[in-house]
Design a protein around this motif. Structure first.
Motif, PDB file in Angstrom:
ATOM      1  N   LYS A  11       0.815  -1.202   0.000  1.00 54.61           N
ATOM      2  CA  LYS A  11       0.000   0.000   0.000  1.00 54.61           C
ATOM      3  C   LYS A  11       0.854   1.260   0.000  1.00 54.61           C
ATOM      4  CE  LYS A  11      -0.675  -0.330   5.038  1.00 54.61           C
ATOM      5  NZ  LYS A  11      -1.677  -0.582   6.068  1.00 54.61           N
ATOM      6  N   ARG A  12       2.147   1.103   0.233  1.00 59.09           N
ATOM      7  CA  ARG A  12       3.024   2.256   0.174  1.00 59.09           C
ATOM      8  C   ARG A  12       3.638   2.445  -1.206  1.00 59.09           C
ATOM      9  NH1 ARG A  12       1.258   5.469   3.893  1.00 59.09           N
ATOM     10  NH2 ARG A  12       1.381   4.615   5.984  1.00 59.09           N
ATOM     11  N   GLY A  24       3.636   3.192  -5.353  1.00 55.31           N
ATOM     12  CA  GLY A  24       3.065   4.304  -6.099  1.00 55.31           C
ATOM     13  C   GLY A  24       1.689   3.984  -6.638  1.00 55.31           C
ATOM     14  N   LEU A  25       1.054   5.006  -7.228  1.00 51.80           N
ATOM     15  CA  LEU A  25      -0.303   4.834  -7.715  1.00 51.80           C
ATOM     16  C   LEU A  25      -0.389   3.732  -8.743  1.00 51.80           C
ATOM     17  CD1 LEU A  25      -1.541   8.505  -7.984  1.00 51.80           C
ATOM     18  CD2 LEU A  25      -2.020   6.839  -6.215  1.00 51.80           C
ATOM     19  N   PRO A  67       3.786  -1.474  -9.973  1.00 55.19           N
ATOM     20  CA  PRO A  67       4.337  -1.776  -8.662  1.00 55.19           C
ATOM     21  C   PRO A  67       4.409  -3.247  -8.279  1.00 55.19           C
ATOM     22  CG  PRO A  67       3.043   0.205  -8.519  1.00 55.19           C
ATOM     23  CD  PRO A  67       2.827  -0.339  -9.914  1.00 55.19           C
ATOM     24  N   GLY A  78      -1.494   2.649  -3.833  1.00 57.65           N
ATOM     25  CA  GLY A  78      -0.933   3.979  -3.675  1.00 57.65           C
ATOM     26  C   GLY A  78      -1.947   5.030  -3.290  1.00 57.65           C
ATOM     27  N   ASP A 131      -1.438   6.479   0.133  1.00 60.95           N
ATOM     28  CA  ASP A 131      -0.176   7.165   0.420  1.00 60.95           C
ATOM     29  C   ASP A 131      -0.414   8.671   0.486  1.00 60.95           C
ATOM     30  OD1 ASP A 131       2.355   8.144   0.595  1.00 60.95           O
ATOM     31  OD2 ASP A 131       3.123   7.135  -1.199  1.00 60.95           O
ATOM     32  N   GLN A 146       0.895  11.073  -2.134  1.00 58.50           N
ATOM     33  CA  GLN A 146       0.315  11.075  -3.477  1.00 58.50           C
ATOM     34  C   GLN A 146      -1.164  11.440  -3.477  1.00 58.50           C
ATOM     35  OE1 GLN A 146       1.845   7.691  -5.954  1.00 58.50           O
ATOM     36  NE2 GLN A 146       2.567   6.930  -3.988  1.00 58.50           N
TER      37      GLN A 146
END
Length: 477
Positions: free
Chosen positions: A5-6, A8-9, A76, A321, A324, A327
């Protein structure tokens, strides 16, 4: 398909895209019809013998320094797999380095199948979309691992459809597995769509039907200037626009084809299919942002993260993401973001289906016996219950039922329960060697309808006619 979940999008800034060698040949070799897709037989896709059979047991492994290479598309989960495997697999095999080579999503199929056609690959394990399997098997590109699976894998630990979808050919109907069919791969990453909704704008309870969802999105858009009611995939590339239409088609009771008769014309464009296309183009499209006609994963995530969509549809694998704060404009902490974002299974309507995502691991038929042995050992290791739970905790989406239902998975992300609740509802597309041509036809025409270049009726009828032409051997284009 899921990742930390950390992450990127949907892309990792700074990550080097390691292009498979053959990707450079994509434009000239396969561009005409979106990749190979040629069936190896005259009867429209009956599988040939396939590639060589893998041994039932893992052969003796080398102690020499070894790189086990994968090929995937750039997103990702590719980095998550590389990081996870190098952290965990090397505990068992310290001489092995895992390398996940990536290409842009649009080049993914061709980068693999160009090398397959040359019968020489710079990857050991191909991560194939479920619909690619038929083409790879028919052309003899990947190992038949049926005997290996029977000796080493607890097949009863999986939902039968997931095991079939990510490795079986010929593939079964949704929800079934043909135990007499061969297996050519094992699950790597599961996935489906989640509905993402703004709890602060529409309330804590998500809409339960598709019609209700559209009404809710319209109301939200009317009440919140600058925020679009919906965000979803519309691009003419990969499988973006096609998956969107296919999902709406299923929700309104439609079918993509009659697989037994290889009949598309008159099926996809029947009354239910026309209703679905009308809903997509005339009810859903007006609720999307200006300029969204070519949106895919990145653009949909950006709309959500920037607070510009009331409701969105996204692959679970590409949603991490969104939590985050670096973002997102929805909060400075994950908890603040989750105060505004909810994740739910897709609404139902006339039917109760969701799209199958995810993909499996498949061993190239063109690498050395020592590399094949290492690949088999990796697959055996990866599919163990404890490893699948660790993969889930690291951000992966497992396929073993015990791992899907484990706290390691269900507590790892707010959308993981959505996946667990969606497995029994999944529906895939056509699993035939002609897949690449079929998906190009559908993407092009659905995208044209969404962008006003064709009427919904004409677009759907063109899909039906052209896809039927492919299955009938006429090319369809």
């Amino acid at each position: 398909m899921r990742y930390s979940k950390r992450a990127g999008l949907s892309s990792l800034p700074g990550r080097k895209v390691r292009l498979a060698t053959a990707a450079l040949l994509v434009a000239t070799t396969f561009a005409a019809c979106g990749g190979g897709g040629d069936d190896g037989d005259d009867d429209g896709g009956t599988p040939a013998a396939g590639g060589p059979k893998a041994p039932a047991t893992v052969p003796e492994l080398s102690d020499d320094p070894t790189t086990l290479s994968f090929v995937w598309f750039e997103w990702p989960p590719a980095q998550a797999l590389e990081d996870f495997a190098n952290a965990e697999y090397t505990k068992e095999r310290p001489n092995v380095t895992i390398e996940v080579n990536t290409v842009p999503n649009a080049n993914w199929h061709d980068a693999m199948f160009t090398q397959f056609a040359a019968q020489q690959t710079d990857f050991d394990i191909a991560i194939l979309d479920s619909q690619h399997i038929g083409e790879a098997v028919t052309n003899g590109n990947i190992l038949d691992i049926t005997d290996f699976v029977n000796e080493n894998i607890d097949v009863d630990a999986y939902d039968p459809y997931l095991l079939a979808a990510y490795g079986q050919y010929p593939q079964a109907e949704t929800g079934q597995r043909d135990e007499d069919a061969s297996l050519y791969g094992l699950p790597l990453l599961g996935d489906t769509w989640t509905m993402i909704y703004r709890k602060d704008l529409i309330g804590d309870e998500p809409p339960e039907t598709w019609d209700e969802m559209i009404d809710t999105a319209q109301k939200c858009q009317d009440e919140n200037p600058g925020v679009s009611g919906l965000a979803f995939h519309q691009a003419n590339g990969s499988d973006a626009a096609a998956v969107t239409y296919n999902t709406v088609n299923g929700v309104y009771g439609g079918n993509l084809w009659n697989s037994a008769d290889k009949q598309i014309e008159g099926v996809i464009n029947d009354e239910a299919g026309q209703k679905a296309m009308d809903v997509l183009v005339n009810e859903m499209k007006p609720l999307t942002a200006k300029g969204s006609g070519n949106w895919f994963i990145d653009e949909t995530n950006a709309a959500v993260a920037q607070g510009k969509a009331c409701i969105a549809f996204q692959w679970i694998a590409a949603a991490g993401g969104l939590l985050d704060p670096a973002q997102s404009t929805l909060g400075t902490t994950e908890d603040e973001i989750l105060d505004k974002l909810g994740f739910a299974t897709l609404p139902t309507q006339d039917s109760d289906v969701v799209p199958l995502g995810g993909m499996g691991m498949h061993i190239s038929a063109y690498v050395s016996e020592s590399q094949q042995a290492e690949a088999l050992n990796f697959m055996k290791w990866f599919e163990q219950e404890d490893i699948q739970k660790k993969w889930a905790a690291a951000g992966g989406v497992p396929s073993r039922t015990d791992a899907i239902q484990s706290p390691e998975f269900l507590e790892a992300g707010p959308f993981n329960q959505v996946y667990a609740d969606s497995v029994a509802r999944m529906r895939d597309m056509w699993n035939v060697p002609e897949y690449a041509k079929l998906i190009d036809i559908e993407n092009t025409n659905v995208n044209a309808a969404l962008n006003g270049a064709k009427s919904p009726e004409d677009a759907l009828n063109d899909i039906a006619e052209q896809q039927q032409g492919v299955l009938d051997g006429g090319g369809g284009l």
